[in-house]
Design a protein around this motif. Sequence first.
Motif, PDB file in Angstrom:
ATOM      1  N   PRO A  21       0.886  -1.253  -0.047  1.00 42.13           N
ATOM      2  CA  PRO A  21      -0.073   0.036   0.061  1.00 42.13           C
ATOM      3  C   PRO A  21       0.779   1.261   0.023  1.00 42.13           C
ATOM      4  O   PRO A  21       0.648   2.206  -0.565  1.00 42.13           O
ATOM      5  CB  PRO A  21      -0.798  -0.239   1.282  1.00 42.13           C
ATOM      6  CG  PRO A  21      -0.877  -1.516   1.655  1.00 42.13           C
ATOM      7  CD  PRO A  21       0.628  -2.283   1.054  1.00 42.13           C
ATOM      8  N   GLN A  22       1.771   1.201   0.941  1.00 42.42           N
ATOM      9  CA  GLN A  22       2.743   2.413   0.659  1.00 42.42           C
ATOM     10  C   GLN A  22       3.508   2.629  -0.520  1.00 42.42           C
ATOM     11  O   GLN A  22       3.518   3.728  -0.888  1.00 42.42           O
ATOM     12  CB  GLN A  22       4.001   2.164   1.680  1.00 42.42           C
ATOM     13  CG  GLN A  22       3.421   2.368   3.422  1.00 42.42           C
ATOM     14  CD  GLN A  22       4.522   1.994   4.248  1.00 42.42           C
ATOM     15  OE1 GLN A  22       5.239   1.068   4.049  1.00 42.42           O
ATOM     16  NE2 GLN A  22       4.765   2.683   5.180  1.00 42.42           N
ATOM     17  N   LEU A  23       3.716   1.537  -1.092  1.00 47.49           N
ATOM     18  CA  LEU A  23       4.538   1.754  -2.522  1.00 47.49           C
ATOM     19  C   LEU A  23       3.418   2.107  -3.419  1.00 47.49           C
ATOM     20  O   LEU A  23       3.804   3.011  -4.352  1.00 47.49           O
ATOM     21  CB  LEU A  23       4.973   0.377  -2.954  1.00 47.49           C
ATOM     22  CG  LEU A  23       6.167   0.311  -4.113  1.00 47.49           C
ATOM     23  CD1 LEU A  23       7.137   1.285  -3.913  1.00 47.49           C
ATOM     24  CD2 LEU A  23       6.534  -0.918  -4.190  1.00 47.49           C
ATOM     25  N   GLY A  24       2.390   1.669  -3.414  1.00 45.25           N
ATOM     26  CA  GLY A  24       1.383   1.926  -4.088  1.00 45.25           C
ATOM     27  C   GLY A  24       0.996   3.891  -4.112  1.00 45.25           C
ATOM     28  O   GLY A  24       0.691   4.402  -5.272  1.00 45.25           O
ATOM     29  N   ARG A  25       1.076   4.172  -3.155  1.00 44.08           N
ATOM     30  CA  ARG A  25       0.732   5.593  -2.687  1.00 44.08           C
ATOM     31  C   ARG A  25       1.934   6.442  -3.510  1.00 44.08           C
ATOM     32  O   ARG A  25       1.777   7.396  -4.397  1.00 44.08           O
ATOM     33  CB  ARG A  25       0.398   5.989  -1.509  1.00 44.08           C
ATOM     34  CG  ARG A  25      -0.725   5.494  -0.806  1.00 44.08           C
ATOM     35  CD  ARG A  25      -0.997   6.081   0.444  1.00 44.08           C
ATOM     36  NE  ARG A  25      -0.126   5.457   1.402  1.00 44.08           N
ATOM     37  CZ  ARG A  25      -0.363   4.521   2.168  1.00 44.08           C
ATOM     38  NH1 ARG A  25      -1.643   3.868   2.182  1.00 44.08           N
ATOM     39  NH2 ARG A  25       0.458   4.040   3.116  1.00 44.08           N
ATOM     40  N   LEU A  26       3.211   5.812  -3.405  1.00 45.61           N
ATOM     41  CA  LEU A  26       4.089   6.490  -3.853  1.00 45.61           C
ATOM     42  C   LEU A  26       4.292   6.456  -5.555  1.00 45.61           C
ATOM     43  O   LEU A  26       4.489   7.355  -6.064  1.00 45.61           O
ATOM     44  CB  LEU A  26       5.556   5.901  -3.571  1.00 45.61           C
ATOM     45  CG  LEU A  26       6.889   6.741  -3.654  1.00 45.61           C
ATOM     46  CD1 LEU A  26       7.031   7.907  -2.642  1.00 45.61           C
ATOM     47  CD2 LEU A  26       7.955   5.841  -3.090  1.00 45.61           C
ATOM     48  N   VAL A  27       3.808   5.399  -6.119  1.00 45.85           N
ATOM     49  CA  VAL A  27       3.697   5.125  -7.530  1.00 45.85           C
ATOM     50  C   VAL A  27       2.602   6.342  -7.995  1.00 45.85           C
ATOM     51  O   VAL A  27       2.808   6.594  -9.094  1.00 45.85           O
ATOM     52  CB  VAL A  27       3.471   3.814  -7.866  1.00 45.85           C
ATOM     53  CG1 VAL A  27       2.889   3.641  -9.330  1.00 45.85           C
ATOM     54  CG2 VAL A  27       4.592   2.769  -7.586  1.00 45.85           C
ATOM     55  N   ALA A  28       1.477   6.433  -7.283  1.00 48.33           N
ATOM     56  CA  ALA A  28       0.378   7.371  -7.683  1.00 48.33           C
ATOM     57  C   ALA A  28       0.903   8.580  -8.091  1.00 48.33           C
ATOM     58  O   ALA A  28       0.246   9.469  -9.012  1.00 48.33           O
ATOM     59  CB  ALA A  28      -0.689   7.381  -6.871  1.00 48.33           C
ATOM     60  N   ILE A  29       1.948   9.121  -7.217  1.00 45.02           N
ATOM     61  CA  ILE A  29       2.563  10.508  -7.530  1.00 45.02           C
ATOM     62  C   ILE A  29       3.713  10.772  -8.507  1.00 45.02           C
ATOM     63  O   ILE A  29       4.179  11.684  -8.812  1.00 45.02           O
ATOM     64  CB  ILE A  29       2.767  11.253  -6.082  1.00 45.02           C
ATOM     65  CG1 ILE A  29       3.883  10.798  -5.494  1.00 45.02           C
ATOM     66  CG2 ILE A  29       1.411  11.040  -5.336  1.00 45.02           C
ATOM     67  CD1 ILE A  29       4.467  11.444  -4.580  1.00 45.02           C
ATOM     68  N   ALA A  30       4.189   9.491  -8.982  1.00 47.01           N
ATOM     69  CA  ALA A  30       5.551   9.453  -9.512  1.00 47.01           C
ATOM     70  C   ALA A  30       5.247   9.710 -10.967  1.00 47.01           C
ATOM     71  O   ALA A  30       4.173   9.197 -11.617  1.00 47.01           O
ATOM     72  CB  ALA A  30       6.088   7.934  -9.364  1.00 47.01           C
ATOM     73  N   GLN A  31       6.310  10.388 -11.743  1.00 47.30           N
ATOM     74  CA  GLN A  31       6.180  10.476 -13.085  1.00 47.30           C
ATOM     75  C   GLN A  31       7.572  10.229 -13.713  1.00 47.30           C
ATOM     76  O   GLN A  31       8.598  10.318 -12.991  1.00 47.30           O
ATOM     77  CB  GLN A  31       6.315  12.085 -13.213  1.00 47.30           C
ATOM     78  CG  GLN A  31       5.030  12.866 -12.460  1.00 47.30           C
ATOM     79  CD  GLN A  31       5.047  14.364 -12.780  1.00 47.30           C
ATOM     80  OE1 GLN A  31       5.893  14.891 -13.186  1.00 47.30           O
ATOM     81  NE2 GLN A  31       4.342  15.048 -11.949  1.00 47.30           N
ATOM     82  N   LEU A  32       7.518   9.624 -14.891  1.00 46.74           N
ATOM     83  CA  LEU A  32       8.605   9.142 -15.534  1.00 46.74           C
ATOM     84  C   LEU A  32       9.096  10.338 -16.483  1.00 46.74           C
ATOM     85  O   LEU A  32       8.388  10.885 -17.105  1.00 46.74           O
ATOM     86  CB  LEU A  32       8.312   7.809 -16.451  1.00 46.74           C
ATOM     87  CG  LEU A  32       9.569   7.258 -17.252  1.00 46.74           C
ATOM     88  CD1 LEU A  32      10.523   6.782 -16.185  1.00 46.74           C
ATOM     89  CD2 LEU A  32       9.173   6.138 -18.087  1.00 46.74           C
ATOM     90  N   GLN A  33      10.547  10.426 -16.334  1.00 45.58           N
ATOM     91  CA  GLN A  33      11.026  11.664 -17.162  1.00 45.58           C
ATOM     92  C   GLN A  33      12.134  10.923 -17.937  1.00 45.58           C
ATOM     93  O   GLN A  33      12.907  10.024 -17.337  1.00 45.58           O
ATOM     94  CB  GLN A  33      11.691  12.793 -16.287  1.00 45.58           C
ATOM     95  CG  GLN A  33      10.673  13.320 -15.663  1.00 45.58           C
ATOM     96  CD  GLN A  33      11.191  14.787 -14.922  1.00 45.58           C
ATOM     97  OE1 GLN A  33      12.354  14.859 -14.797  1.00 45.58           O
ATOM     98  NE2 GLN A  33      10.255  15.643 -14.385  1.00 45.58           N
ATOM     99  N   ILE A  34      12.265  11.423 -19.346  1.00 47.32           N
ATOM    100  CA  ILE A  34      13.393  10.745 -19.926  1.00 47.32           C
ATOM    101  C   ILE A  34      14.437  11.914 -20.269  1.00 47.32           C
ATOM    102  O   ILE A  34      13.928  13.030 -20.986  1.00 47.32           O
ATOM    103  CB  ILE A  34      13.008  10.026 -21.334  1.00 47.32           C
ATOM    104  CG1 ILE A  34      12.227   8.897 -20.828  1.00 47.32           C
ATOM    105  CG2 ILE A  34      14.130   9.631 -22.363  1.00 47.32           C
ATOM    106  CD1 ILE A  34      11.459   8.298 -22.043  1.00 47.32           C
ATOM    107  N   TRP A  35      15.785  11.730 -20.185  1.00 50.04           N
ATOM    108  CA  TRP A  35      16.812  12.636 -20.576  1.00 50.04           C
ATOM    109  C   TRP A  35      17.883  12.090 -21.464  1.00 50.04           C
ATOM    110  O   TRP A  35      18.190  11.124 -21.251  1.00 50.04           O
ATOM    111  CB  TRP A  35      17.519  13.391 -19.161  1.00 50.04           C
ATOM    112  CG  TRP A  35      16.386  13.950 -18.455  1.00 50.04           C
ATOM    113  CD1 TRP A  35      15.616  13.302 -17.626  1.00 50.04           C
ATOM    114  CD2 TRP A  35      15.896  15.331 -18.358  1.00 50.04           C
ATOM    115  NE1 TRP A  35      14.649  14.196 -16.884  1.00 50.04           N
ATOM    116  CE2 TRP A  35      14.996  15.464 -17.161  1.00 50.04           C
ATOM    117  CE3 TRP A  35      16.474  16.325 -19.065  1.00 50.04           C
ATOM    118  CZ2 TRP A  35      14.475  16.677 -16.988  1.00 50.04           C
ATOM    119  CZ3 TRP A  35      15.826  17.564 -18.601  1.00 50.04           C
ATOM    120  CH2 TRP A  35      15.001  17.755 -17.626  1.00 50.04           C
TER     121      TRP A  35
END
Length: 225
Positions: A21-35
């Motif tokens: 559940p903790q990881l799921g909440r973190l994934v929900a706000i995470a964004q993938l960036q490519i550089w």
Amino acid sequence: MKAGIEECLRQSPMFSELSPPQLGRLVAIAQLQIWQRQQIIFRKGDAAAGFFVVKTGRVKVFNLSAAGKEQILNIFEPGDSFAEVVAFDNQPYPASAEAIEYVELIFLPRFAFLNLLHQDADLSVRLLASFAKHLRHLVSLIEDLSFRQVPQRLAAYLLQRLATSDRPDSITLDLKKTELAALLGTIPATLSRAFYDLNTQGILRVEGNEITICDRQRLQRLSEE
């Protein structure tokens, strides 16, 4: 995409022991960036919107002197997190960051992450542990620059790389000479001289980017001087 983010965060030391559940909440706000290679991710003084976890590739965090001399503060690899200090203050980024190669980053926005910290004390403790790790690295860097000459710094770096190499006595240098010099707090000409001296003394052999350690004991003694 979210599955890849979740897997990366699960393997990151900072978040590896979070519950689903903790990881799921973190994934929900995470964004993938490519550089892309040599792209600037942020500059010192930029408004800090969040921090990052490296998914693929490598990132260097550095500062420039008024004369333009670069000092690399750290190089971050997959699983590493950086720029976490902005999660606690509203100050600009204290250093710059650049992609050494093609990089995929997981970006965690500051305000969304702060909301999670208010809800979950475990995340706060993990963030403090990450701060402590970075602080120890910076203290070690200051000691090296203050008390060690370039050959000693180079010896310590090579031994560190050797410890993670899959070959017992060989290392492939995967940084440009200018980047390695900046990491060791010197200039390319001085770094080349240090390599030449160690080669002449029979401590190592240099063939392009391949470094063979010929006398590990002497290299160890040099690193401890």
